[in-house]
Design a protein around this motif. Structure first.
Motif, mmCIF file in Angstrom:
data_model
loop_
_atom_site.group_PDB
_atom_site.id
_atom_site.type_symbol
_atom_site.label_atom_id
_atom_site.label_comp_id
_atom_site.label_asym_id
_atom_site.label_seq_id
_atom_site.Cartn_x
_atom_site.Cartn_y
_atom_site.Cartn_z
ATOM 1 N N ALA A 83 0.886 -1.262 0.018
ATOM 2 C CA ALA A 83 0.120 -0.082 0.070
ATOM 3 C C ALA A 83 0.947 1.181 -0.048
ATOM 4 O O ALA A 83 0.522 2.308 -0.451
ATOM 5 N N ARG A 144 -3.639 11.283 2.896
ATOM 6 C CA ARG A 144 -4.305 10.344 2.079
ATOM 7 C C ARG A 144 -3.562 8.951 2.160
ATOM 8 O O ARG A 144 -3.978 7.632 2.238
ATOM 9 N N ASP A 147 -4.761 7.368 5.346
ATOM 10 C CA ASP A 147 -5.878 6.484 5.282
ATOM 11 C C ASP A 147 -5.678 5.200 4.600
ATOM 12 O O ASP A 147 -6.333 4.220 4.819
ATOM 13 N N THR A 148 -4.809 5.328 3.553
ATOM 14 C CA THR A 148 -4.495 4.103 2.666
ATOM 15 C C THR A 148 -3.895 3.146 3.764
ATOM 16 O O THR A 148 -4.280 2.015 3.658
ATOM 17 N N VAL A 150 -4.291 2.566 7.006
ATOM 18 C CA VAL A 150 -4.961 1.873 7.921
ATOM 19 C C VAL A 150 -6.215 1.079 7.166
ATOM 20 O O VAL A 150 -6.433 -0.029 7.722
ATOM 21 N N SER A 151 -6.317 1.448 5.977
ATOM 22 C CA SER A 151 -7.385 0.597 5.218
ATOM 23 C C SER A 151 -6.804 -0.540 4.497
ATOM 24 O O SER A 151 -7.362 -1.822 4.416
ATOM 25 N N SER A 152 -5.325 -0.591 4.586
ATOM 26 C CA SER A 152 -4.690 -1.995 4.124
ATOM 27 C C SER A 152 -4.414 -2.915 5.140
ATOM 28 O O SER A 152 -4.058 -4.058 5.046
ATOM 29 N N ASN A 155 -2.034 -1.263 11.989
ATOM 30 C CA ASN A 155 -2.842 -0.822 13.043
ATOM 31 C C ASN A 155 -1.999 -0.124 14.170
ATOM 32 O O ASN A 155 -2.389 0.132 15.257
ATOM 33 N N ALA A 225 -15.785 10.129 -0.707
ATOM 34 C CA ALA A 225 -15.458 9.374 0.294
ATOM 35 C C ALA A 225 -14.882 10.038 1.603
ATOM 36 O O ALA A 225 -14.767 11.236 1.599
ATOM 37 N N PRO A 228 -9.699 12.368 4.133
ATOM 38 C CA PRO A 228 -8.421 11.824 5.014
ATOM 39 C C PRO A 228 -8.286 12.855 6.138
ATOM 40 O O PRO A 228 -8.711 13.884 6.070
#
Length: 250
Positions: A83, A144, A147-148, A150-152, A155, A225, A228
């Protein structure tokens, strides 16, 4: 019979402290008769908008066995690194900073009276943590990228620390300001004492840079969406300190 040592030589040796042969001292400046020594310290400052953000990102995984925890963490961490690269972070700007495997213990058991049960704690699983240091060079995309991440599956995210990629020019500007301020201050002291500056005897420096409270908000383009997280990069204050010795004369 003791060997004979000439009296003059014996006195000279007695006057030298133990270890003096290896000691090194900086000689004091030699001044002409009637001249004075003035030592002045001064700070110089310059400010720049940062162009580099440093942060860490990683994954903590837990499983009942060490091998399962490591396998799960490796899968998740590979997704995080992928990511990062997909978000435009170059491979040279991603560096592993921590990889650890630790047992997870069950809470200690207690007797009804509150005392702990003997026998030690029991291992109920294992925890693996893997994190990387990241250099973000496009600050307008920092929110951004987070945000990417955390989505991937990341943690753990810590930072950022804003810096200058090439601080030399800003530091030289601060040095010039510090020397000018020291010279101006020395001239003030010299005039007040009825003296004049003859020459500079020595210059030493120290310094660094730190954030100044001048926040600048980067705003991302509006999208359908969720937005961010905002990024406030502020400014960096670059500081240099110089200490200069001046020789003064009537």
């Amino acid at each position: 019979m003791k060997p004979h040592v000439p009296t003059a030589l014996a006195l000279a040796l007695a006057a030298v402290p133990l270890g003096a042969a290896s000691a090194q001292t900086t000689p004091a400046p030699v001044l002409e008769a009637g001249h004075a020594l003035l030592t002045v310290s001064a700070d110089g400052r310059s400010t720049r908008a940062p162009d580099l953000a440093l942060f860490t990102a990683g994954v903590t995984s837990q499983a009942t066995t060490a091998s399962a925890a490591l396998a799960e963490n490796s899968r998740a961490m590979n997704a995080v690194v992928t990511a990062l690269k997909s978000a435009g972070i170059a491979g040279r700007d991603i560096q592993t900073s921590n990889l650890s495997l630790n047992p997870v213990y069950a809470p200690p058991k207690r007797e009804p009276d509150g005392t702990y049960v003997e026998g030690g704690q029991k291992i109920i699983g294992y925890q693996v943590t893997n994190s990387v240091n990241v250099k973000q060079r496009r600050l307008e995309q920092y929110g951004r990228v987070i945000d990417t991440l955390v989505s991937s599956g990341a943690n753990q995210v810590n930072g950022p620390s804003f810096q200058l990629d090439q601080p030399d020019a800003a530091l030289d500007e601060a040095r010039t300001a510090a020397v000018g301020k020291a010279r101006q201050r020395a001239e003030l002291y010299a005039r007040a004492a009825g003296l004049r500056i003859v020459r500079i005897l020595s210059i030493s420096e120290g310094g660094g840079y730190s954030p100044a409270p001048r926040p600048v908000m980067y705003r991302m383009a509006a999208e359908a969406a969720p937005a961010p997280p905002p990024v406030e990069s502020g400014e960096l204050e670059i500081g240099a300190n110089v200490t200069i010795q001046f020789e003064l004369a009537p």
